[in-house]
Design an enzyme around this catalytic site. Structure first.
Site, PDB file in Angstrom:
ATOM      1  N   GLU A   1      -4.307  -9.646   2.518  1.00 26.55           N
ATOM      2  CA  GLU A   1      -4.947  -9.390   4.016  1.00 26.55           C
ATOM      3  C   GLU A   1      -6.121 -10.333   3.955  1.00 26.55           C
ATOM      4  O   GLU A   1      -6.465 -10.823   4.984  1.00 26.55           O
ATOM      5  CB  GLU A   1      -5.428  -8.190   3.757  1.00 26.55           C
TER       6      GLU A   1
ATOM      7  N   GLU B   1       1.031  -1.164   0.006  1.00 26.89           N
ATOM      8  CA  GLU B   1       0.155  -0.181  -0.018  1.00 26.89           C
ATOM      9  C   GLU B   1       1.166   1.215  -0.091  1.00 26.89           C
ATOM     10  O   GLU B   1       0.650   2.132  -0.707  1.00 26.89           O
ATOM     11  CB  GLU B   1      -0.820  -0.076   1.275  1.00 26.89           C
TER      12      GLU B   1
END
Length: 270
Positions: free
Chosen positions: A144, A124
């Site tokens: 995730e 990210e």
């Protein structure tokens, strides 16, 4: 003496941020996250810094994501805060935004030097950088969903805008990694370099960027980000605003003058 989890050095007008938890694959602990957010704020406020390199220590990982033992349990409530860094990390929601350049503007260009695995929160952060180079063994993933959570620092909005939709969805929904060659073909990174050339290449790029007129560089970045996802007409209007700001600077006069005088320009950022 315990080593700092973040190294902040400078080479002229280039700042180098090194996530320094190699034994933990540079996972983002509360302390590292807070220190990184502080360093980026300091860089943003320092006009003498014109470009940034972000990398990880060692040769295994750029950043493996949030620390599964320290950071994520704080956010889920499975662990209570124990240190000053824990309390700050939990109390200030903007910290994670700042390290991923999400809802926070850092107009100075950031070059990511990806020295290994780039996973989860590390990925990210990568999506918020501007120029990305990687070693051949680098791997990129957003795992995730495999841990029962989701990316929450910009990847759900950014990844499908930066690589093809179907590839983005495969990464997001399976959690499986892609290799450096695949990342290069998809446009996620701009080049692959040998491990022993990674930092020197990143520095060459950063110094080249830093040698340019800082207002022009920052307005270019600001406009590209602001125009992304907008109509062409809206993008053109943003260009006009940036053009007016840049053409009013001393640097806009210095560049052509230096070219005509056959000398290197001296840009002052004003």
């Amino acid at each position: 003496m315990t080593e700092l989890p973040l190294l902040f050095t400078r080479e002229g007008s280039v700042a180098v941020l090194t996530m320094n938890r190699a034994t933990a694959r540079n996972a983002l602990s509360p302390e590292l996250t807070c220190r990184l957010a502080d360093a980026l704020a300091e860089i943003d406020a320092d006009d003498t810094i014109r470009a940034v390199i972000l990398t990880g220590a060692g040769d295994k990982a750029f950043c493996s994501g949030g620390d599964l033992a320290l950071s994520l349990p704080l956010l889920s409530g499975a662990r209570q805060p124990e240190t000053e860094w824990d309390h700050r990390f939990l109390a200030d929601d903007s910290i994670n935004d700042r390290i991923a350049y999400r809802n926070v503007e850092l107009h100075k260009p950031v070059i990511a030097a990806v020295n290994g695995a780039c996973m989860a929160a590390g990925m990210e952060m990568l999506l918020g950088t501007d120029i990305r180079i990687a070693v051949p063994q680098a791997r990129f993933a957003l795992p995730e969903v495999m841990r029962g959570v989701i990316p929450f620092a910009g990847a759900l909005a950014r990844l499908p805008r930066q690589i093809p939709y179907a590839m983005a969805m495969e990464m997001l929904l399976t959690g499986e990694p892609i290799d450096a060659d695949t990342a290069l073909r998809a446009g996620l990174i701009s080049r692959i370099v040998a491990p022993d050339a990674l930092m020197s290449t990143a520095m060459q790029i950063a110094q080249r960027v830093a040698a340019n007129a800082p207002v022009a560089v920052q307005e270019t970045k600001r406009t590209v980000i602001a125009a992304t996802g907008r109509t062409l007409a809206e993008g053109y209007a943003l260009e006009e605003l940036s053009k007016a700001r840049v053409m009013a600077t001393e640097d806009a006069r210095e560049g052509p003058r230096a070219f005509m005088e056959k000398r290197a320009p001296v840009y002052r950022g004003r």
